[in-house]
Scaffold this motif. Structure first.
Motif, mmCIF file in Angstrom:
data_model
loop_
_atom_site.group_PDB
_atom_site.id
_atom_site.type_symbol
_atom_site.label_atom_id
_atom_site.label_comp_id
_atom_site.label_asym_id
_atom_site.label_seq_id
_atom_site.Cartn_x
_atom_site.Cartn_y
_atom_site.Cartn_z
ATOM 1 N N ASP A 25 32.110 36.029 36.067
ATOM 2 C CA ASP A 25 33.222 34.906 35.996
ATOM 3 C C ASP A 25 34.294 35.483 36.950
ATOM 4 O OD1 ASP A 25 32.104 33.005 34.761
ATOM 5 O OD2 ASP A 25 32.517 34.028 32.760
ATOM 6 N N ASP A 26 34.551 36.916 37.005
ATOM 7 C CA ASP A 26 35.910 37.428 37.677
ATOM 8 C C ASP A 26 35.444 38.463 38.739
ATOM 9 O OD1 ASP A 26 35.891 39.515 36.006
ATOM 10 O OD2 ASP A 26 37.702 38.947 34.895
ATOM 11 N N GLY A 27 34.323 38.918 38.580
ATOM 12 C CA GLY A 27 34.069 40.082 39.472
ATOM 13 C C GLY A 27 34.463 41.494 38.908
ATOM 14 N N GLU A 28 34.941 41.410 37.853
ATOM 15 C CA GLU A 28 35.665 42.809 37.240
ATOM 16 C C GLU A 28 34.454 43.558 36.855
ATOM 17 O OE1 GLU A 28 38.138 44.622 33.693
ATOM 18 O OE2 GLU A 28 38.837 42.298 34.351
ATOM 19 N N GLU A 67 28.990 44.086 35.189
ATOM 20 C CA GLU A 67 29.918 43.066 36.246
ATOM 21 C C GLU A 67 30.269 41.960 35.321
ATOM 22 O OE1 GLU A 67 30.027 40.644 40.272
ATOM 23 O OE2 GLU A 67 28.345 42.214 39.820
ATOM 24 N N ASP A 68 31.408 41.453 35.344
ATOM 25 C CA ASP A 68 31.785 40.124 34.795
ATOM 26 C C ASP A 68 31.429 39.163 35.596
ATOM 27 O OD1 ASP A 68 33.156 37.841 33.876
ATOM 28 O OD2 ASP A 68 34.649 39.036 32.491
#
Length: 138
Positions: A70-73, A67-68
Motif C-alpha cells: 500500500d505504501d511501498g515501505e 514490502e507493504d
C-alpha cells in the motif's frame, strides 16, 4: 486472513509450533486467539522435512524483508518464539499477527493479513535463514 499462495512449513518447525500452541491455549484470551490462528496456518501448510525446506521460505529464525504494497515501505524482521521477541531489534513473535501471517511464504509471494491496525498487503522480498538461532531446539 487471506492467503493466496500455499505455505510451506518444516516438520521441525511444525512440531515446535504445536507445542507452543498447546502452551498458549492455557494463557489469556488474546494468546489463545493468536495460538488458534497459528494452529490454523500449521494445519493448512504443506509440511516438508526440515532438510528439504527451500531456502527462500520464511521459517522460524528467518530474517525477512517485507514490502507493504500500500505504501511501498520495506520492513525487516526476524521470526522468533514469543519469549525472544523484541520489536526494537526487529524480532517478531510467531504469535504476533504479522509473525503468524508471514510463516511459510516464499520470496515473491504476496499476501493479505489482518493486524490490530487493519489489513496489510505484503510482498516477501528477501528471506535469509539464521542458522545459529535456528538451532535452538525446543
Amino acid at each position: 486472513m487471506k492467503k493466496t499462495n500455499r505455505i510451506i512449513v518444516s516438520d521441525r518447525d511444525a512440531r515446535r509450533l504445536r507445542v507452543l500452541v498447546d502452551q498458549a491455549l492455557h494463557l489469556g484470551p488474546r494468546e489463545k486467539e493468536y495460538a488458534l490462528r497459528l494452529l490454523g496456518e500449521i494445519d493448512r501448510a504443506d509440511i516438508v522435512p526440515h532438510e528439504k525446506l527451500p531456502e527462500d521460505v520464511i521459517a522460524l529464525y528467518s530474517e525477512v524483508e517485507l514490502e507493504d504494497l500500500d505504501d511501498g515501505e520495506i520492513s525487516k524482521y526476524t521470526l522468533v518464539f514469543p519469549e525472544e521477541a523484541d520489536v526494537t531489534e526487529g524480532k517478531i513473535s510467531i504469535l504476533a499477527p504479522i509473525g503468524t501471517g508471514m510463516l511459510g511464504f516464499r520470496v515473491g509471494n504476496e499476501f493479505k493479513w489482518e493486524t490490530p491496525g487493519g489489513e496489510m498487503r505484503l510482498k516477501v522480498r528477501k528471506v535469509t535463514a539464521n542458522k545459529e538461532s535456528g538451532m535452538n531446539l525446543r
